[in-house]
Motif scaffolding. Sequence first.
Motif, PDB file in Angstrom:
ATOM      1  N   UNK A 216       0.809  -1.224   0.087  1.00  0.00           N
ATOM      2  CA  UNK A 216      -0.139   0.100  -0.100  1.00  0.00           C
ATOM      3  C   UNK A 216       0.949   1.186   0.070  1.00  0.00           C
ATOM      4  N   UNK A 217       1.932   1.278   0.776  1.00  0.00           N
ATOM      5  CA  UNK A 217       2.783   2.440   0.857  1.00  0.00           C
ATOM      6  C   UNK A 217       3.511   2.569  -0.588  1.00  0.00           C
ATOM      7  N   UNK A 218       3.903   1.482  -1.126  1.00  0.00           N
ATOM      8  CA  UNK A 218       4.853   1.367  -2.392  1.00  0.00           C
ATOM      9  C   UNK A 218       3.771   2.030  -3.361  1.00  0.00           C
ATOM     10  N   UNK A 219       2.332   1.891  -3.487  1.00  0.00           N
ATOM     11  CA  UNK A 219       1.565   2.321  -4.350  1.00  0.00           C
ATOM     12  C   UNK A 219       1.629   3.876  -4.054  1.00  0.00           C
ATOM     13  N   UNK A 220       1.587   4.492  -3.067  1.00  0.00           N
ATOM     14  CA  UNK A 220       1.745   5.689  -2.739  1.00  0.00           C
ATOM     15  C   UNK A 220       2.713   6.321  -3.243  1.00  0.00           C
ATOM     16  N   UNK A 221       4.108   5.733  -3.186  1.00  0.00           N
ATOM     17  CA  UNK A 221       5.274   6.108  -3.399  1.00  0.00           C
ATOM     18  C   UNK A 221       5.485   6.264  -5.010  1.00  0.00           C
ATOM     19  N   UNK A 222       4.902   5.239  -5.548  1.00  0.00           N
ATOM     20  CA  UNK A 222       4.982   5.116  -7.153  1.00  0.00           C
ATOM     21  C   UNK A 222       3.755   6.075  -7.931  1.00  0.00           C
TER      22      UNK A 222
END
Length: 347
Positions: A216-222
Amino acid sequence: MKILHIIFSFSTGGTETMLVDIMNEQSITNKVDLLIVNNVVNEALLRTINKEVNINFLNRKPENRNPIPIFQFNYKVFKINPTVIHFHNHNAINLLKYKTKAVTCLTIHDVNVSVINLFKYKKLFSISNAVLDDILRRSGISSILVYNGIRCEQIPTNSNLLDFDKFKIIQISRLDHEKKGQHVLMEAISILVNHKGLNNLQLDLIGEGSSLSYLENLAKELNIEKYVNFLGMKTRKFIYKNLKDYQLLVQPSFFEGFGLTVVEGMAAKIPVLVSDIDGPMEIIDNGRYGFYFKSGDVKECSEKIHDIIDGYNTKEIKRKISEAHGYVKENFNIKKTAQNYIDNYES
């Protein structure tokens, strides 16, 4: 024949799902028992077991060192008095403390499984050549190949490749990015959205697991939050019903003994893209029935997705989809899987 299947926990993994289908099929002509050792049980999956299968619960806490559950285990096995004891965890045979005349079997469901207990079984089964070769290489022990299977007739097929507004991609597995590689797929989606301008993409991730917060955090970062949906755990009925509505199934795992979701995607007549590891590559026959990219290679994963989108209505993709569907029906049928086990129990 009296068959006793033994498994430590009964959660929602591929092993448990496959076990349900095997037991349901075997119980048509044989007496089948299931013994669940630990108190980790998915009630929804449990309800999919036929009433003909007798279910036994030991309710042991995982990692419990108390000897009482071991006595209870042996008492249950003794009372059932099976002709075949089919284990699904390599070290479960260590719970069996008395000499039995039953044929003791183990199905090895993945690569990299510890080989230390394998010699204790009378028969070993591998779910793919990838698993079979891995076990032989690391232990020198031979096993019998029995492919996993599905009920193809329960999976509706995609009848119109071009009937979509968004190009919907599905990935189905436990959320464990270090094994299943969901982050590779998400980074590939980021390249397509943020650098290639493909804004009509949608990625749905089905499954639960320890990597949820990370992903979920990776989706935000990307910056791909609006393109990625975490759908959580879904029933097989839901998955089978909706697979046909996707344009692509991707399995980006780093290691995998088989890859049942790949088979299910092929059965739904949608293209499949897998990492080039042994299990999934065996299913797609090294590219004949699907597409592949170098494991862990984000750039190549994105390029392959882009190529599939560009050529979506080409003869190549139509041919792969049609041939893949026939290949699955012929080679990965649950009736064939269950009968193969029966035949090998007796041989």
